[in-house]
Design a protein around this motif. Sequence first.
Motif, short mmCIF file in Angstrom:
data_model
loop_
_atom_site.label_atom_id
_atom_site.label_comp_id
_atom_site.label_asym_id
_atom_site.label_seq_id
_atom_site.Cartn_x
_atom_site.Cartn_y
_atom_site.Cartn_z
N HIS A 56 -7.24 -7.96 -2.05
CA HIS A 56 -6.80 -8.69 -1.17
C HIS A 56 -7.82 -9.22 -0.19
O HIS A 56 -7.49 -10.00 0.91
CB HIS A 56 -5.63 -7.80 -0.33
N MET A 57 -8.98 -8.62 -0.42
CA MET A 57 -10.41 -9.52 0.33
C MET A 57 -11.10 -10.11 -0.48
O MET A 57 -12.40 -10.42 0.04
CB MET A 57 -10.93 -8.24 1.34
N CYS A 58 -10.96 -9.77 -1.69
CA CYS A 58 -12.02 -10.30 -3.09
C CYS A 58 -13.48 -9.88 -2.71
O CYS A 58 -14.42 -10.49 -3.06
CB CYS A 58 -11.91 -11.98 -2.64
N THR A 59 -13.47 -8.55 -2.30
CA THR A 59 -14.82 -7.97 -2.38
C THR A 59 -14.76 -6.41 -2.53
O THR A 59 -13.72 -5.83 -2.11
CB THR A 59 -15.28 -8.38 -0.97
N MET A 63 0.81 -1.09 0.02
CA MET A 63 0.20 0.02 -0.13
C MET A 63 0.75 1.15 0.00
O MET A 63 0.39 2.42 -0.46
CB MET A 63 -1.06 0.06 1.04
N THR A 64 2.03 1.19 0.61
CA THR A 64 3.07 2.13 0.51
C THR A 64 4.06 2.27 -0.63
O THR A 64 5.05 2.93 -0.45
CB THR A 64 3.56 2.77 1.90
N ALA A 79 -9.87 5.46 -2.48
CA ALA A 79 -9.66 4.59 -3.47
C ALA A 79 -8.19 3.49 -2.83
O ALA A 79 -8.55 2.26 -3.26
CB ALA A 79 -8.83 5.17 -4.70
N MET A 80 -7.55 3.97 -2.16
CA MET A 80 -6.61 3.00 -1.72
C MET A 80 -7.19 1.85 -0.95
O MET A 80 -6.75 0.60 -0.91
CB MET A 80 -5.44 3.55 -0.73
N LEU A 81 -8.25 2.34 0.05
CA LEU A 81 -9.03 1.09 0.59
C LEU A 81 -9.65 0.03 -0.17
O LEU A 81 -9.70 -1.21 -0.14
CB LEU A 81 -9.58 1.74 1.64
N ARG A 82 -10.47 0.79 -1.09
CA ARG A 82 -11.36 0.17 -2.10
C ARG A 82 -10.67 -1.06 -3.05
O ARG A 82 -11.02 -2.10 -2.85
CB ARG A 82 -12.03 1.16 -2.84
N PHE A 83 -9.51 -0.57 -3.55
CA PHE A 83 -8.87 -1.43 -4.46
C PHE A 83 -8.00 -2.40 -3.65
O PHE A 83 -7.90 -3.70 -4.08
CB PHE A 83 -8.00 -0.66 -4.96
N THR A 84 -7.62 -2.13 -2.37
CA THR A 84 -6.98 -3.03 -1.32
C THR A 84 -7.87 -3.96 -1.12
O THR A 84 -7.77 -5.51 -0.88
CB THR A 84 -6.50 -2.47 -0.06
#
Length: 410
Positions: free
Chosen positions: A209-212, A183-184, A200-205
């Motif tokens: 990485h959480m498949c949702t 992420m960094t 966006a960083m949270l959404r694409f993570t």
Amino acid sequence: MRLIHNNNRSGCKPLIAMAAVTILLSSPSVYAGPLEQSKRMHDRLAGVPGDAQTLQQMSALIEAGDAQGAAEIAMQNPAFYNVTLKQFVTPWTNEEFDVFAPLNDYTATVIGMVRDDVDFRLVLSGDILYVGDSGLGLPAYQNTNNAHYEAMEAQGVDLSSALVATSQSQVIGLPADATAGVMTTRAAAKSFFKDGTNRAMLRFTLMNHMCTDLEGLKDTSLPPDRIRQDLSRSPGGDSRIFINSCVGCHSGMDPLAQSFAYYNYEYNVDADPEGENGQIVYNRVGETDAQTGLRVQAKYWINSGNFPYGYVTQDDRWDNYWRHGSNQLLGWSEQLDGFGYGAKSMGEELASSQTFATCQVKKVFENVCLRAPQDADDRAIIDEITADFQQDGYRLKQVFAQTAEYCMGE
């Protein structure tokens, strides 16, 4: 088995026998011998055909009951890293999910972690970075461009041996407690911190990485007290849209995305509109933003007039509201508190969940088996491999080996 009837009133036995033969002949797991299974395994893991000697070694191991040992041989092929893993990881690094994007520090870091059997939970929290070996004559890693990795790709270097582990705090210059795995990295910052509001960083993570996506986490029962001012409470003049839709995502997203409050991706908008020469920045202790007067980036206070009574971000404290309501089913760790400060501890929260572990296995399954899980057997093996993944140090390469064994007869 569906029986096919005809006018023969003597019974169905001949047809049953015929159907049974058909099933036996059409089932790859029945007629595929060790050599054919080793070829299929090598093709799917390395993405290239194996030579005769390699396939014979793999075939002998499969015949001896050591299919995972055969998979290990296939993964020694440099193409497993240069082709399979690169194409596996690259879509995670950009909003377009472009598999043909250039090699970058995000992709290289994941590839190195897989190669070295690094605990994969560190992908969202570690002070970790992989760069090219200094003996390759590459341009030095720079915070303001991707030339180092593009040169590696242009030279076609063997990523199975060329990557060297280092730390973001040493190379990028971030404080160690501000590093948060991929992420960094510069590539992630360029894609997900650039412009926007850092959501966006949270959404694409979550997607990678959480498949949702956020739609799958929508829960309108959670309190909206941490939703920022920039989100209108009556979009289009209709407050029902906010109450019945927007709040379902933002009530959980905004408290978690607050962990990125001190980060930004800075670039010259006029001279470099695509941000190719920008860099990740982080407000350290004692550094303040000119607009907020705090360490919080100005983007967290934009469009405050949309709803002046909304939440005003003061620091990088995050809280996981999804530990309550329907999303507690994601399996959050009871060893963690569900709140903290900064991206590192937030990444630990995500990566310690049951969903994180299951997601990695599902992604590998689809990559190796070339299909999504379909039936009870598939779901059972995913559960089994996930349990092994968690108990065996979160080694993703082992997940590839176990999955290849399961699918080698298809």
